[in-house]
Design an enzyme around this catalytic site. Structure first.
Site, PDB file in Angstrom:
ATOM      1  N   ASP A   1      -3.006  -0.147   1.322  1.00 56.46           N
ATOM      2  CA  ASP A   1      -1.855   0.229   0.502  1.00 56.46           C
ATOM      3  C   ASP A   1      -1.826   0.060  -0.971  1.00 56.46           C
ATOM      4  OD1 ASP A   1       1.652  -0.482   0.708  1.00 56.46           O
ATOM      5  OD2 ASP A   1       0.540   1.166   0.289  1.00 56.46           O
TER       6      ASP A   1
ATOM      7  N   ASP B   1      -1.407   3.755   4.201  1.00 56.57           N
ATOM      8  CA  ASP B   1      -0.228   4.152   3.956  1.00 56.57           C
ATOM      9  C   ASP B   1      -0.547   5.248   2.856  1.00 56.57           C
ATOM     10  OD1 ASP B   1       2.598   2.964   2.018  1.00 56.57           O
ATOM     11  OD2 ASP B   1       2.687   4.207   3.598  1.00 56.57           O
ATOM     12  N   ASN B   2       0.615   6.264   2.775  1.00 59.01           N
ATOM     13  CA  ASN B   2       0.632   7.216   1.778  1.00 59.01           C
ATOM     14  C   ASN B   2      -0.353   8.135   1.815  1.00 59.01           C
ATOM     15  OD1 ASN B   2       1.027   4.348  -0.094  1.00 59.01           O
ATOM     16  ND2 ASN B   2       2.739   5.557   0.167  1.00 59.01           N
TER      17      ASN B   2
ATOM     18  N   GLU C   1       8.773   5.893   1.360  1.00 57.73           N
ATOM     19  CA  GLU C   1       9.718   4.937   1.379  1.00 57.73           C
ATOM     20  C   GLU C   1      11.240   5.014   0.213  1.00 57.73           C
ATOM     21  OE1 GLU C   1       6.818   4.471   0.654  1.00 57.73           O
ATOM     22  OE2 GLU C   1       6.408   3.477  -1.291  1.00 57.73           O
TER      23      GLU C   1
HETATM   24  N1  CL4 Z   1      -8.751  -2.516  -5.952  1.00 69.22           N
HETATM   25  C1  CL4 Z   1      -7.700  -3.463  -5.805  1.00 69.22           C
HETATM   26  N2  CL4 Z   1      -7.811  -4.567  -5.365  1.00 69.22           N
HETATM   27  C2  CL4 Z   1      -6.779  -5.554  -5.340  1.00 69.22           C
HETATM   28  N3  CL4 Z   1      -5.425  -4.951  -5.648  1.00 69.22           N
HETATM   29  C3  CL4 Z   1      -5.289  -3.723  -5.939  1.00 69.22           C
HETATM   30  C4  CL4 Z   1      -6.429  -2.889  -6.107  1.00 69.22           C
HETATM   31  N4  CL4 Z   1      -5.947  -1.910  -6.272  1.00 69.22           N
HETATM   32  C5  CL4 Z   1      -4.728  -1.742  -6.669  1.00 69.22           C
HETATM   33  N5  CL4 Z   1      -4.119  -2.823  -6.143  1.00 69.22           N
HETATM   34  C6  CL4 Z   1      -2.590  -3.348  -6.194  1.00 69.22           C
HETATM   35  O1  CL4 Z   1      -2.139  -2.968  -5.112  1.00 69.22           O
HETATM   36  C7  CL4 Z   1      -0.853  -2.383  -5.609  1.00 69.22           C
HETATM   37  C8  CL4 Z   1      -1.068  -0.834  -5.766  1.00 69.22           C
HETATM   38  C9  CL4 Z   1      -0.580  -0.167  -4.850  1.00 69.22           C
HETATM   39  C10 CL4 Z   1      -0.652   1.480  -5.139  1.00 69.22           C
HETATM   40  N6  CL4 Z   1       0.472   2.158  -4.353  1.00 69.22           N
HETATM   41  C11 CL4 Z   1       0.871   3.345  -4.911  1.00 69.22           C
HETATM   42  O2  CL4 Z   1       0.333   3.728  -5.915  1.00 69.22           O
HETATM   43  C12 CL4 Z   1       2.011   3.922  -4.229  1.00 69.22           C
HETATM   44  C13 CL4 Z   1       2.859   4.855  -4.905  1.00 69.22           C
HETATM   45  C14 CL4 Z   1       3.842   5.323  -3.954  1.00 69.22           C
HETATM   46  N7  CL4 Z   1       4.394   6.578  -4.864  1.00 69.22           N
HETATM   47  O3  CL4 Z   1       3.966   6.934  -5.956  1.00 69.22           O
HETATM   48  O4  CL4 Z   1       5.368   7.204  -4.338  1.00 69.22           O
HETATM   49  C15 CL4 Z   1       4.036   5.084  -3.024  1.00 69.22           C
HETATM   50  C16 CL4 Z   1       3.566   4.129  -2.255  1.00 69.22           C
HETATM   51  O5  CL4 Z   1       3.962   3.638  -0.924  1.00 69.22           O
HETATM   52  C17 CL4 Z   1       2.216   3.369  -2.904  1.00 69.22           C
HETATM   53  O6  CL4 Z   1       1.706   2.363  -2.186  1.00 69.22           O
HETATM   54  C18 CL4 Z   1      -0.650  -2.994  -6.887  1.00 69.22           C
HETATM   55  O7  CL4 Z   1      -0.153  -4.392  -6.449  1.00 69.22           O
HETATM   56  C19 CL4 Z   1      -2.137  -3.276  -7.305  1.00 69.22           C
HETATM   57  O8  CL4 Z   1      -2.155  -4.195  -8.407  1.00 69.22           O
HETATM   58 MG    MG Z   2       2.209   2.418  -0.193  1.00 68.12          MG
END
Ligand code: CL4
Ligand code: MG
Length: 214
Positions: free
Chosen positions: A141, A169-170, A199
């Site tokens: 996710d 997810d997504n 969501e």
């Molecule tokens: N390589 C990595 N290593 C560790 N942590 C990492 C990482 N890449 C991202 N993260 C962390 O994971 C989360 C990102 C989620 C992206 N979800 C999304 O972009 C997202 C967008 C929508 N949406 O736009 O509708 C809906 C959703 O359910 C979503 O999960 C943030 O907390 C970020 O800091």
């Molecule tokens: Mg998500």
């Protein structure tokens, strides 16, 4: 008053949830995400699919990529059997700090290890740092363009075994098209799409469940 959304979500939890009650914690976050300020938690609808897959797999060791505020961390941890562990990876220190508080408020901190850093760096260290042979369950996710590289990394590091379940997810919104192609075209996965909604919205989204065949 919290300056960031995660801080505002933490306040909503502290105000509306019962300490030590995981269900009340993720329900408070759902209420906040649905009625106050949209938030990128897997949410209540897709959460029910997550719950059912988790109950079926009953993992001893689970991995979550992308903790954010800890919503799905709490949702997963509450269903783990005694002695089972969830490792969750988050590279944003501010988000990790809030997630730790939400995880503790829910009372599931003994089942959860939150590791701060990028998944690409941490996955290769999982075996040595946590004495893990392989994961029983992985929830993806985090950034959607990391799903494929991290899945390949998990394979290459020998962290998947015959029967490991990946749940992503997504896969529709925002979408992870390369990931869907990868798991659906690979002879090493048995993949199935669980249709749902994004969501707190009416837009279609869903979870892809992929079983690693070894
Ligand atoms: N390589 C990595 N290593 C560790 N942590 C990492 C990482 N890449 C991202 N993260 C962390 O994971 C989360 C990102 C989620 C992206 N979800 C999304 O972009 C997202 C967008 C929508 N949406 O736009 O509708 C809906 C959703 O359910 C979503 O999960 C943030 O907390 C970020 O800091
Ligand atoms: Mg998500």
């Amino acid at each position: 008053t919290g300056s960031t959304q995660p801080q505002r979500m933490l306040e909503a939890v502290q105000k509306n949830a019962t300490k030590g009650d995981p269900e009340s914690v993720f329900s408070a976050i759902d209420y906040y995400g649905r009625h106050k300020e949209w938030a990128m938690n897997v949410g209540d609808e897709k959460g029910l699919i997550l719950d059912s897959v988790l109950t079926e797999v009953n993992p001893s060791i689970a991995l979550e990529l992308g903790t954010y505020c800890g919503y799905s961390t709490v949702r997963i941890a509450r269903l783990l059997s005694p002695g089972s562990k969830l490792i969750t990876v988050e590279f944003n220190p501010a988000f990790a700090a809030v997630a730790r508080q939400i995880i503790a408020y829910a009372g599931v901190q003994d089942k959860v290890t939150l590791v701060e850093g990028p998944s690409g760096d941490l996955i290769p260290k999982m075996k040595e740092r946590f004495g893990i042979k392989s994961f029983d369950f992985v929830f993806l996710d985090h950034w959607k363009d990391r799903y494929v590289p991290d899945t390949k990394l998990l394979e290459d590091c020998g962290l998947l075994r015959k029967g490991t379940v990946l749940l992503a997810d997504n896969v529709i919104c925002p979408g992870a098209p390369e990931y869907l192609k990868y798991v659906r075209n690979s002879p090493r996965y048995e993949s199935r799409y669980f249709k749902s909604n994004l969501e707190y919205s009416k837009v279609e989204d869903g979870l892809e469940k992929s079983v690693f065949l070894g």
